[in-house]
Design a protein around this motif. Structure first.
Motif, PDB file in Angstrom:
ATOM      1  N   GLU A  98      26.497   3.602   8.245  1.00 22.37           N
ATOM      2  CA  GLU A  98      27.629   2.723   7.936  1.00 22.37           C
ATOM      3  C   GLU A  98      28.214   3.012   6.557  1.00 22.37           C
ATOM      4  O   GLU A  98      29.406   2.779   6.320  1.00 22.37           O
ATOM      5  CB  GLU A  98      27.197   1.256   8.015  1.00 22.37           C
ATOM      6  CG  GLU A  98      26.966   0.762   9.432  1.00 22.37           C
ATOM      7  CD  GLU A  98      26.587  -0.711   9.470  1.00 22.37           C
ATOM      8  OE1 GLU A  98      26.675  -1.372   8.404  1.00 22.37           O
ATOM      9  OE2 GLU A  98      26.216  -1.202  10.555  1.00 22.37           O
ATOM     10  N   ARG A  99      27.399   3.511   5.663  1.00 20.07           N
ATOM     11  CA  ARG A  99      27.851   3.816   4.299  1.00 20.07           C
ATOM     12  C   ARG A  99      28.285   5.269   4.131  1.00 20.07           C
ATOM     13  O   ARG A  99      28.574   5.718   3.022  1.00 20.07           O
ATOM     14  CB  ARG A  99      26.721   3.488   3.310  1.00 20.07           C
ATOM     15  CG  ARG A  99      26.531   1.985   3.127  1.00 20.07           C
ATOM     16  CD  ARG A  99      25.149   1.628   2.597  1.00 20.07           C
ATOM     17  NE  ARG A  99      25.067   0.175   2.383  1.00 20.07           N
ATOM     18  CZ  ARG A  99      24.960  -0.706   3.369  1.00 20.07           C
ATOM     19  NH1 ARG A  99      24.933  -0.298   4.633  1.00 20.07           N
ATOM     20  NH2 ARG A  99      24.898  -2.000   3.098  1.00 20.07           N
ATOM     21  N   ASP A 132      22.393  -1.044  -1.263  1.00 23.51           N
ATOM     22  CA  ASP A 132      23.538  -1.260  -2.147  1.00 23.51           C
ATOM     23  C   ASP A 132      23.136  -1.267  -3.618  1.00 23.51           C
ATOM     24  O   ASP A 132      23.951  -0.927  -4.489  1.00 23.51           O
ATOM     25  CB  ASP A 132      24.230  -2.584  -1.789  1.00 23.51           C
ATOM     26  CG  ASP A 132      24.969  -2.502  -0.461  1.00 23.51           C
ATOM     27  OD1 ASP A 132      25.267  -1.377  -0.029  1.00 23.51           O
ATOM     28  OD2 ASP A 132      25.219  -3.557   0.150  1.00 23.51           O
ATOM     29  N   GLN A 178      22.102   1.637   8.583  1.00 28.01           N
ATOM     30  CA  GLN A 178      22.777   1.217   7.363  1.00 28.01           C
ATOM     31  C   GLN A 178      23.303   2.413   6.565  1.00 28.01           C
ATOM     32  O   GLN A 178      24.398   2.350   5.976  1.00 28.01           O
ATOM     33  CB  GLN A 178      21.822   0.385   6.497  1.00 28.01           C
ATOM     34  CG  GLN A 178      21.422  -0.947   7.113  1.00 28.01           C
ATOM     35  CD  GLN A 178      22.592  -1.899   7.256  1.00 28.01           C
ATOM     36  OE1 GLN A 178      23.544  -1.848   6.474  1.00 28.01           O
ATOM     37  NE2 GLN A 178      22.533  -2.768   8.258  1.00 28.01           N
TER      38      GLN A 178
END
Length: 344
Positions: free
Chosen positions: A272-273, A246, A269
């Motif tokens: 998911e983004r 992030d 991850q």
């Protein structure tokens, strides 16, 4: 096919043979010959050895292992210890540990040894290795991973020779190590990312451990690397990676992970983004654990030959137990190209 071995034995049935002397009387040899034959020693010729071993089976005779160990001052046990110094939250269930443990167990069992497994937190037990090697509970010790305990292993190895560690090798070190050339592995991974078009690379991993620090050092010989610290413990890894992603520089288009497990967590991850692998960001792992090829897409990784390493560790330990001096073994890692990197 060779001649079939037969014995005309008119002695009492199974249950009467309780000692080596009993079996020696039936076989017409000395108790020492029986002992050597049952141990498979080549000092006894093969015909006699086979005859004595067959007699032992027919009479249900099993040597008393405890008594044998007392005579030879051996336990028949090898201790395998995993020190969790730089990340105490890591678990033995880590796929790398389990893969290496499986190969070690196979090798040790083939050699007639039992395996005693220990997991230690060094900051809770500073003398952990001295305590284990002086306990008398094992004939030798295998340490899986040097963690941040290099100096401790060095100190103990000065006086305790049946010790082999999986890990990194430094020129001139006292303890015997078996492992991959981690600097070379890091360099190969970085070279692949650069050759496949990556321009800014992030390294995910906890460099408090000597092996992982060496992987980052090797990668930095090739490219400028942004280090994003990541715990090895599964219960915190995803949170660490999520936080890093992030806040990560959007220009980063390549990830070099210190292990396959970290690489897999990165891929979850990223997915998911909505970030495509390898279209947006390429990912390379390290170890080539069995699950690496089952990912979607399959993970490009740096292969450590864990099976060969386990066999080398057991062989070296056996030689050290026999009084032989041995050196360390540094295995060359290999790049395994799969679907998480682009064709360069």
């Amino acid at each position: 096919m060779g001649p079939r071995l037969t014995i005309d034995d008119q002695s009492e049935p199974s249950g009467k043979v309780r000692t080596l002397a009993d079996l020696a009387k039936i076989a017409g040899v000395s108790a020492g010959t029986v002992s050597r034959a049952l141990a498979g020693k080549e000092l006894v010729n093969k015909t006699t050895r086979d005859r004595i071993q067959l007699l032992a089976r027919q009479h249900g005779f099993r040597p008393n292992q405890m008594a044998s160990n007392l005579r030879t001052q051996r336990t028949g046990v090898i201790r395998v210890v995993i020190p969790l110094g730089h990340d105490r939250r890591q678990h033995i269930s880590d796929p790398f540990f389990m893969t290496l443990l499986g190969h070690l167990a196979d090798e040790l069992t083939e050699c007639g040894y039992e395996l005693l497994l220990s997991r230690v937190i060094p900051d809770q037990d500073p003398d952990w290795l001295e305590r284990m090697t002086n306990s008398g509970m094992s004939d030798g010790t295998i340490v899986i991973g040097q963690s941040d305990q290099f100096d401790t292993i060095e100190r103990v190895a000065q006086d305790y020779t049946p010790l082999v560690a999986w890990g990194n090798y430094r020129k001139g070190q006292a303890h015997c190590a078996v492992g991959s050339d981690n600097r070379l592995g890091g360099r190969l991974a970085a070279e692949k990312l650069v050759a496949s078009g990556a321009r800014k690379i992030a390294f995910f991993g906890d460099t408090a451990g000597i092996e992982i620090a060496s992987r980052l050092e090797g990668a930095r010989k090739v490219a400028e690397i942004v280090h994003l610290p990541t715990h090895l413990a599964v219960d915190e890894m995803d949170a660490d990676i999520a936080s890093n992603l992030d806040s990560m520089d959007p220009a980063i288009d390549g990830i070099l992970a210190a292990s396959d497990l970290i690489a897999m967590a990165c891929m979850r991850q990223l997915r998911e983004r909505g970030i495509d692998v390898p279209g947006d960001i390429q990912v390379i792992g390290f170890d080539d654990i069995p699950a690496a090829s089952q990912m979607s897409p399959p993970l490009t990784t740096i292969k450590q030959d864990i099976a060969v390493g386990a066999a080398a560790m057991v062989d070296i330990l056996k030689r050290r137990l026999a009084g032989e001096k041995t050196g360390s073994v540094v295995m060359p890692p290999r790049l395994i190209e799969r679907g998480t990197t682009r064709i360069g």
